[in-house]
Design a protein around this motif. Structure first.
Motif, mmCIF file in Angstrom:
data_model
loop_
_atom_site.group_PDB
_atom_site.id
_atom_site.type_symbol
_atom_site.label_atom_id
_atom_site.label_comp_id
_atom_site.label_asym_id
_atom_site.label_seq_id
_atom_site.Cartn_x
_atom_site.Cartn_y
_atom_site.Cartn_z
ATOM 1 N N VAL A 174 -6.763 -11.364 -0.102
ATOM 2 C CA VAL A 174 -6.681 -11.298 -1.523
ATOM 3 C C VAL A 174 -6.813 -9.770 -2.330
ATOM 4 O O VAL A 174 -6.637 -9.666 -3.297
ATOM 5 N N SER A 175 -7.232 -8.957 -1.478
ATOM 6 C CA SER A 175 -7.278 -7.481 -1.772
ATOM 7 C C SER A 175 -5.765 -7.063 -2.315
ATOM 8 O O SER A 175 -5.670 -5.938 -3.038
ATOM 9 N N ALA A 176 -4.796 -7.956 -2.174
ATOM 10 C CA ALA A 176 -3.308 -7.439 -2.390
ATOM 11 C C ALA A 176 -3.512 -7.736 -4.028
ATOM 12 O O ALA A 176 -2.509 -7.432 -4.770
ATOM 13 N N CYS A 177 -4.201 -8.596 -4.376
ATOM 14 C CA CYS A 177 -4.279 -8.990 -5.843
ATOM 15 C C CYS A 177 -5.189 -7.879 -6.513
ATOM 16 O O CYS A 177 -6.352 -7.749 -6.396
ATOM 17 N N LEU A 178 -4.396 -7.331 -7.573
ATOM 18 C CA LEU A 178 -5.208 -5.894 -8.232
ATOM 19 C C LEU A 178 -5.624 -6.304 -9.708
ATOM 20 O O LEU A 178 -5.084 -7.355 -10.102
ATOM 21 N N GLY A 179 -6.601 -5.763 -10.188
ATOM 22 C CA GLY A 179 -7.073 -5.965 -11.319
ATOM 23 C C GLY A 179 -6.135 -5.432 -12.357
ATOM 24 O O GLY A 179 -5.394 -4.370 -12.404
ATOM 25 N N CYS A 180 -6.093 -6.337 -13.517
ATOM 26 C CA CYS A 180 -5.346 -5.943 -14.653
ATOM 27 C C CYS A 180 -5.892 -4.767 -15.456
ATOM 28 O O CYS A 180 -7.175 -4.698 -15.549
ATOM 29 N N SER A 181 -5.249 -3.719 -15.818
ATOM 30 C CA SER A 181 -5.707 -2.507 -16.091
ATOM 31 C C SER A 181 -5.323 -2.291 -17.959
ATOM 32 O O SER A 181 -4.347 -2.999 -18.248
ATOM 33 N N PRO A 224 -6.683 -14.607 -8.198
ATOM 34 C CA PRO A 224 -7.613 -14.929 -9.230
ATOM 35 C C PRO A 224 -7.274 -14.562 -10.568
ATOM 36 O O PRO A 224 -6.590 -13.568 -10.657
ATOM 37 N N PRO A 225 -7.740 -15.203 -11.842
ATOM 38 C CA PRO A 225 -7.501 -14.718 -13.010
ATOM 39 C C PRO A 225 -7.981 -13.476 -13.071
ATOM 40 O O PRO A 225 -8.894 -12.916 -12.601
ATOM 41 N N GLY A 226 -7.290 -12.571 -13.967
ATOM 42 C CA GLY A 226 -7.560 -11.351 -14.251
ATOM 43 C C GLY A 226 -7.112 -10.401 -13.290
ATOM 44 O O GLY A 226 -7.192 -8.959 -13.127
ATOM 45 N N THR A 227 -6.444 -10.823 -12.010
ATOM 46 C CA THR A 227 -5.586 -10.048 -11.038
ATOM 47 C C THR A 227 -4.372 -10.440 -11.023
ATOM 48 O O THR A 227 -3.637 -11.575 -11.564
ATOM 49 N N TYR A 228 -3.222 -9.513 -10.365
ATOM 50 C CA TYR A 228 -1.836 -9.699 -10.003
ATOM 51 C C TYR A 228 -1.565 -9.366 -8.759
ATOM 52 O O TYR A 228 -2.246 -8.493 -8.217
ATOM 53 N N SER A 229 -0.277 -9.622 -8.150
ATOM 54 C CA SER A 229 0.111 -8.952 -6.987
ATOM 55 C C SER A 229 1.484 -9.003 -7.165
ATOM 56 O O SER A 229 2.247 -10.097 -7.445
ATOM 57 N N SER A 230 2.107 -7.921 -6.983
ATOM 58 C CA SER A 230 3.748 -7.827 -6.936
ATOM 59 C C SER A 230 4.245 -7.799 -5.576
ATOM 60 O O SER A 230 5.247 -7.603 -5.091
ATOM 61 N N THR A 231 3.246 -8.106 -4.515
ATOM 62 C CA THR A 231 3.543 -7.846 -3.069
ATOM 63 C C THR A 231 4.031 -9.404 -2.436
ATOM 64 O O THR A 231 3.412 -10.375 -2.873
ATOM 65 N N LEU A 232 5.038 -9.327 -1.962
ATOM 66 C CA LEU A 232 5.608 -10.415 -1.190
ATOM 67 C C LEU A 232 5.028 -10.764 0.161
ATOM 68 O O LEU A 232 4.774 -9.766 0.740
ATOM 69 N N GLY A 233 4.595 -11.784 0.483
ATOM 70 C CA GLY A 233 3.893 -11.926 1.821
ATOM 71 C C GLY A 233 2.471 -11.387 1.988
ATOM 72 O O GLY A 233 2.263 -10.949 2.937
ATOM 73 N N ALA A 234 1.727 -11.417 0.945
ATOM 74 C CA ALA A 234 0.321 -10.774 0.973
ATOM 75 C C ALA A 234 -0.479 -11.859 1.794
ATOM 76 O O ALA A 234 -0.286 -12.843 1.759
ATOM 77 N N SER A 235 -1.417 -11.094 2.364
ATOM 78 C CA SER A 235 -2.332 -11.801 3.351
ATOM 79 C C SER A 235 -3.672 -11.653 3.325
ATOM 80 O O SER A 235 -4.419 -12.330 4.105
#
Length: 127
Positions: free
Chosen positions: A120-127, A107-118
């Motif tokens: 949405v909790s892998a998407c971390l908030g921008c700080s 989602p907007p405002g989040t990012y994930s550096s994880t390959l193969g994330a399963s």
């Protein structure tokens, strides 16, 4: 005695066969529910999003779904190695996903550096 059909998951192309040893197993990544199959084309490829390492599989349930966070577009895949990981910034909760589009963007405002994330909790908030 009567002719007996090769069992499901196998086939034989031989005329006048006198043993079940002439029945060949469907290859990895394929299955057949037919009894008495007479061509290797009787063996159906596992659908995209699945794979099977089972030799002589007799049901589609032998085709296992790619795990969450992965997908595969390949028919007749014979290994989980054919399941590709969702890219960075995406995730997928689906088991047996068959398209790259199954991977949902964070989602907007989040990012994930994880390959193969399963999740949405892998998407971390921008700080």
């Amino acid at each position: 005695s009567a002719c007996l059909g090769c069992s499901a998951g196998t086939y034989s192309t031989i005329f006048g066969a006198n043993s079940s040893l002439t029945c060949l197993k469907c290859s990895h990544g394929k299955y057949s529910t037919l009894i008495g199959a007479d061509t290797k084309e009787s063996c159906t490829p596992c659908p995209p999003g699945t794979y099977s390492s089972t030799l002589g599989a007799s049901t589609v349930s032998a085709c296992l779904g790619c795990s969450a966070g992965t997908y595969s577009t390949i028919f007749g895949a014979n290994s989980s190695l054919t399941c590709l990981k969702c890219s960075h910034g995406k995730y997928s909760t689906l088991i047996g996903a068959d398209t790259k589009e199954s991977c949902t963007p964070c989602p907007p405002g989040t990012y994930s550096s994880t390959l193969g994330a399963s999740t949405v909790s892998a998407c971390l908030g921008c700080s």
